[in-house]
Design an enzyme around this catalytic site. Structure first.
Site, PDB file in Angstrom:
ATOM      1  CG  ASP A 123      34.514  33.769  33.105  1.00 56.74           C
ATOM      2  OD1 ASP A 123      34.270  34.960  32.897  1.00 56.74           O
ATOM      3  OD2 ASP A 123      33.770  33.032  33.773  1.00 56.74           O
ATOM      4  CG  HIS A 185      33.959  29.890  39.668  1.00 56.29           C
ATOM      5  ND1 HIS A 185      33.851  28.545  39.911  1.00 56.29           N
ATOM      6  CD2 HIS A 185      32.928  30.201  38.845  1.00 56.29           C
ATOM      7  CE1 HIS A 185      32.817  28.051  39.253  1.00 56.29           C
ATOM      8  NE2 HIS A 185      32.240  29.043  38.598  1.00 56.29           N
TER       9      HIS A 185
END
Length: 450
Positions: A123, A185
């Site tokens: 991430d 996301h």
């Protein structure tokens, strides 16, 4: 700590089947490191224009990198169209989308030679300056340097748009050396909660809705997983279930065969690469309800978590995906002759709530160490999240993994600290009152599962 000698040298040229200028030392010497000095504006190109011949070059990516860095420090978000006009945005995103949508759900990366290496990144969440440091520190993508990004490019951080566009540029320039996987996301729901939608609206103004829709369309094309060499599997969340179908009784008067997915009569078991290949990934919000959908593999790959509890179970904390234990890791590795599972998805905030697993202080954890290999969580956003409601920050480090010959199955962990100070910027979501973590998302509002 990371080996920095790679990032201080000129990177080799590309094979003849791809654009192949050599990366010059200019980009390698750009001031992105901790304690960075202000960038000179001498090479900043405003506005950025797309090459007339449609072919990106390393010089173009150099200019883009320097300009995004400079503008993040010197211009308000509303000036972004003067930096990266919407027509340039459209061309880059469309070009990248065409490449991504043609890739399989699980990209196979095996075009190696004896000098190749693979950099795996977790991430990054819109932390542009840390991404710039990581690229320089690891050594830029090239003929012999592959990159696999494990998703979550946007949200929470203030520069998700710049981060995503820069990585798309690398993808267009080196489509067979840079692989961008999807994170949870990269969805409509998460980006509406954690700031990316508002970021795009703030930066593109009256063209914001248009730009946001284009980003969502690009998200749909991002592959779900990668297979590196013969022994390493990566996905943002992790393992996935087998989806069984049982033919139902044909209703009278209908000729079409229907299928019924009944989770009560189909106990959870690990899925296969054949099932992964057939999953439909082009959905903005992956299906989450096992009673309403048989297309659950995308949600599993994006949202699942490892556990110390044996077996497979529904991930009730998140409301989507699976929890899998070390026995499932061993089963998956052994069944497919793998050595490593590299996943991401959990930062220091998530791990603070899971005392059964190690924290994310150093950007990675080895969650399962079993006979056949390991399951690793990799997180590449240091000092995360950028905006925190409490005075006491996690101050975690970030990490990336380098895989090297001959088998590319031994992880070399490279740990790094956040670039400081970050430019002053306002958040694009109410971080003080917003949902604290993904575990609390109201997934039922994501829409019908299809």
């Amino acid at each position: 700590m990371p080996n920095k000698k790679e990032s201080d040298t000129t990177v080799s040229s590309l094979p003849s089947d791809e654009s192949n200028p050599t990366i010059s030392s200019t980009i390698a010497s750009t001031e992105h490191s901790k304690g960075n000095k202000p960038l000179s504006s001498a090479r900043v190109q405003i506005p950025i224009s797309y090459p007339e011949d449609g072919m990106l070059t390393v010089e173009w990516i150099q200019d883009l990198t320097l300009t995004f860095d400079w503008s993040s420090r010197n211009l308000p978000p509303s000036e972004f169209p003067s930096v990266f006009p919407v027509d340039v945005f459209d061309t880059l995103v469309l070009t990248a989308s065409k490449i991504l949508h043609k890739e399989p759900n699980c990209v196979v990366i095996d075009d190696f030679d004896q000098d190749s290496r693979v950099v795996v990144v977790g991430d990054v969440h819109g932390q542009l300056h840390d991404v710039l440091f990581l690229l320089r520190d690891a050594g830029f993508p090239s003929k012999n340097c592959f990159f696999v990004f494990n998703g979550d490019y946007v949200d929470r951080g203030a520069w998700g748009l710049e981060t995503f566009l820069l990585l798309l540029a690398w993808k267009v320039f080196l489509p067979h050396r840079v692989y961008l996987l999807r994170g949870n996301h990269e969805s409509k729901y998460c980006t509406s909660v954690y700031g990316f939608e508002k970021e795009v609206m703030a930066k593109y103004g009256d063209k914001g809705k248009h730009a946001y829709r284009k980003c969502l369309g690009c998200f749909e094309g991002l592959p779900l997983a990668s297979l590196i060499g013969k022994h390493v599997f990566t996905a943002h969340g992790g393992l996935f279930r087998s989806v069984s179908h049982a033919p139902s009784k044909k209703p009278k008067g209908k000729k079409k065969n229907n299928v019924v997915f009944n989770p009560e009569t189909n106990p959870l078991s690990l899925g296969s690469f054949h099932e992964l290949a057939k999953a439909r990934r082009s959905v903005l919000d992956p299906p989450w309800n096992p009673q309403l959908s048989s297309n659950l593999i995308p949600g599993d790959l994006l949202w699942s978590d490892p556990s110390m509890k044996l077996g497979l179970s529904e991930n009730t904390e998140r409301g989507i995906g699976l929890l899998w234990g070390p026995d499932s890791t061993e089963e998956f590795l052994k069944k497919f002759s793998l050595k490593l599972i590299i996943r991401s998805h959990e930062g220091p905030d998530a791990r603070q709530k899971r005392p059964d697993l190690a924290g994310m202080d150093n950007g990675y954890t080895i969650d399962h160490d079993v006979e056949s290999g390991m399951c690793i969580t990799l997180f590449s956003a240091p000092d995360y999240p950028q905006f925190q409601a409490t005075e006491e920050r996690f101050r975690n480090k970030g990490a990336y993994i380098v895989l090297k010959p001959p088998k590319f199955d031994i992880p070399d962990f490279n740990v790094f600290e956040a670039v400081t100070p970050r430019p002053d910027v306002n958040p694009f979501y109410d971080f003080k009152n917003a949902i604290d973590s993904d575990e609390e998302l109201e997934l039922a509002s994501m829409g019908p599962s299809t």
